[in-house]
Write an enzyme that holds these catalytic residues in place. Structure first.
Site, PDB file in Angstrom:
ATOM      1  N   HIS A 131     -12.166   7.663  -5.098  1.00  0.00           N
ATOM      2  CA  HIS A 131     -12.392   7.471  -6.610  1.00  0.00           C
ATOM      3  C   HIS A 131     -12.933   8.906  -7.296  1.00  0.00           C
ATOM      4  CE1 HIS A 131      -9.365   4.868  -6.157  1.00  0.00           C
ATOM      5  NE2 HIS A 131      -9.870   3.487  -6.256  1.00  0.00           N
ATOM      6  N   HIS A 205      -6.214   2.612 -13.302  1.00  0.00           N
ATOM      7  CA  HIS A 205      -6.700   1.466 -11.634  1.00  0.00           C
ATOM      8  C   HIS A 205      -6.742   0.377 -12.624  1.00  0.00           C
ATOM      9  CE1 HIS A 205      -8.184  -0.098  -8.502  1.00  0.00           C
ATOM     10  NE2 HIS A 205      -8.545   0.779  -8.010  1.00  0.00           N
ATOM     11  N   TYR A 207      -5.960  -3.925 -12.906  1.00  0.00           N
ATOM     12  CA  TYR A 207      -5.174  -5.330 -12.007  1.00  0.00           C
ATOM     13  C   TYR A 207      -4.053  -6.086 -12.546  1.00  0.00           C
ATOM     14  CZ  TYR A 207      -8.808  -3.815  -8.701  1.00  0.00           C
ATOM     15  OH  TYR A 207      -9.395  -2.869  -7.570  1.00  0.00           O
ATOM     16  N   GLN A 311       0.330   4.303  -5.717  1.00  0.00           N
ATOM     17  CA  GLN A 311      -0.623   3.484  -4.636  1.00  0.00           C
ATOM     18  C   GLN A 311      -0.303   2.018  -4.951  1.00  0.00           C
ATOM     19  OE1 GLN A 311      -2.790   4.639  -2.120  1.00  0.00           O
ATOM     20  NE2 GLN A 311      -3.611   3.179  -1.650  1.00  0.00           N
ATOM     21  N   GLU A 339      -1.071   2.849  -8.885  1.00  0.00           N
ATOM     22  CA  GLU A 339      -1.595   3.717 -10.072  1.00  0.00           C
ATOM     23  C   GLU A 339      -1.205   5.067  -9.255  1.00  0.00           C
ATOM     24  OE1 GLU A 339      -5.773   3.198  -7.382  1.00  0.00           O
ATOM     25  OE2 GLU A 339      -4.514   1.147  -7.118  1.00  0.00           O
TER      26      GLU A 339
HETATM   27  C1  GAL Z   1      -7.960   1.754  -4.393  1.00  0.00           C
HETATM   28  C2  GAL Z   1      -7.975   1.970  -3.298  1.00  0.00           C
HETATM   29  C3  GAL Z   1      -8.526  -0.144  -2.280  1.00  0.00           C
HETATM   30  C4  GAL Z   1      -9.980   0.097  -2.731  1.00  0.00           C
HETATM   31  C5  GAL Z   1      -9.339  -0.101  -4.060  1.00  0.00           C
HETATM   32  C6  GAL Z   1     -11.295  -0.296  -5.511  1.00  0.00           C
HETATM   33  O1  GAL Z   1      -7.442   2.322  -5.372  1.00  0.00           O
HETATM   34  O2  GAL Z   1      -6.154   1.882  -2.441  1.00  0.00           O
HETATM   35  O3  GAL Z   1      -8.031   1.063  -0.961  1.00  0.00           O
HETATM   36  O4  GAL Z   1     -11.005   0.770  -2.961  1.00  0.00           O
HETATM   37  O5  GAL Z   1      -9.093   0.725  -4.720  1.00  0.00           O
HETATM   38  O6  GAL Z   1     -11.507  -1.734  -4.679  1.00  0.00           O
END
Ligand code: GAL
Length: 376
Positions: A131, A205, A207, A311, A339
């Site tokens: 990231h 990102h 959630y 993702q 993502e």
């Molecule tokens: C996501 C990634 C995960 C983890 C997460 C952050 O984008 O695919 O493997 O790193 O971010 O905790």
């Protein structure tokens, strides 16, 4: 005399009209101070649409902090993981709601080559860069502009990423505009330009937990993901280069499946990913790329994007150590991410869609999170 009178009348009406407009903007977007970071003011922006639903954003990491939408009975709840205060946001999970850049997801061994020059980026995920590095765009204070000429509440965040920031070449001007439509859609418009050849992969990102953030896990969320193939990973989550068809595997979400239905199947990629944590190659044939339906609340999330990949991450690293909004504990798999973006480690895979951005080019991309309810 008459001329003076007319002129003053005109002046008064201009004042009234502009006052009205600023009240309108004020109603749609409220800007409060959230904290300060590295000498810069951090804001919490509250966007209210005509349906009376609220999202909150912060210019720290250009994050989505709160998404409050009704369930099938009209009961509203926040359905994204985040924190009540800036102090908790700073100390807590780095990526909740964040805009991730300059390169979202992983770069193998923190190394890539552009025009014969090898660049090194910081290793913050085992042997890889994750990231955009530890001080990526999720961790900086963006400039904030409330968009005045928008029909819907809208905020534009801009950030100038200096040449060689976290090891990446070129000064990049990045922007993300969030618009909260009356149809409960968060429209994210991204732009990036550079003064020197570089690589960019930008995403959001957030959630999601459609039960309400902190209310159990996401294993009963029913996902439809329009992708025929995905990119399998190795033991450190780097794509092996294989493009695998999803048909006949637990990765096939072309027809709706609850997340928990096959997540513990004995399948190599579920083991390597500790669940779903993979880039899907979107078919991009239909308007909606992903649908998530949670049957108890009836809430539904649709994701639409112009990007080639998605993702799909099922919160496998959430472990109950994060205490979020209202003191709620974010347990294992209590949030999922969608993502949109390019494939992980693209700079080291010549056959993946390119993430190179040249000087003079403008990267433009749009992803939409659309919320609604279904009553059965
Ligand atoms: C996501 C990634 C995960 C983890 C997460 C952050 O984008 O695919 O493997 O790193 O971010 O905790």
């Amino acid at each position: 005399m008459k001329r003076i009178l007319l002129l003053s009348l005109a002046l008064v009406s201009v004042i009234i009209i502009s006052c009205n407009q600023s009240t309108k903007t004020k109603e749609m977007v409220k800007k409060d101070v959230f904290g300060t970071h590295n000498g810069k003011e951090v804001y919490l922006l509250t966007l209210t649409n005509k349906a009376g639903n609220v999202i909150r954003l912060t210019n720290f990491g250009a994050k989505i902090n709160w998404i409050e939408v009704p369930d099938k009975n009209g009961k509203k709840d926040n359905i994204t993981l985040g924190y009540d205060s800036f102090e908790e946001t700073l100390k807590g999970d780095k990526y909740f709601g964040a805009v991730v850049g300059r390169f979202a997801n992983r770069i193998a061994n923190g190394k890539f080559t552009l025009d014969g020059v090898v660049y090194h980026t910081p290793l913050n995920d085992g042997p890889n860069t994750l990231h955009g590095g530890p001080l990526g765009w999720h961790s900086v204070v963006w400039n904030t502009e409330v968009v005045k000429d928008s029909k819907f509440p809208s905020v534009k965040f801009t950030y100038v990423s200096p040449d060689m920031e976290e090891g990446f070449p070129g000064k990049v001007d990045a922007s993300v505009t969030y618009t909260w439509t009356d149809n409960n859609e968060i429209v994210m418009d991204y732009t990036c330009t550079t003064d020197k050849k570089t690589i960019v992969n930008i995403t959001n990102h957030a959630y999601f937990n459609l039960h309400g953030a902190g209310n159990g896990d996401i294993l009963d969320h029913v996902v439809t993901l329009k992708a025929s193939a995905f990119t399998p990973v190795d033991s450190v989550m780097i794509p092996t280069g294989e493009i695998r068809q999803v048909a006949g595997t637990p990765f096939d979400f072309n027809t709706p499946h609850p997340i928990g239905e096959r997540i513990n199947d004995k399948y190599d990629q579920l083991k390597l990913g500790k669940g779903y944590d993979h880039n899907y190659i979107l078919d991009n044939k239909e308007e909606v790329d992903v649908t998530v339906y949670e049957p108890v609340s009836g809430r539904m999330l649709e994701v639409l994007t112009d990007q080639p990949g998605m993702q799909f991450y099922t919160g496998n690293f959430l472990d109950g150590t994060q205490i979020g909004h209202g003191g709620k504990v974010y347990k294992y798999r209590s949030g999922m991410c969608l993502e949109s973006g390019h494939y992980p480690d693209s700079p080291n895979h010549a056959d993946f869609p390119t993430t190179v951005l040249n000087a003079g080019e403008t990267l433009k991309s749009t992803t939409i999170y659309r919320f609604s309810v279904k009553s059965n």
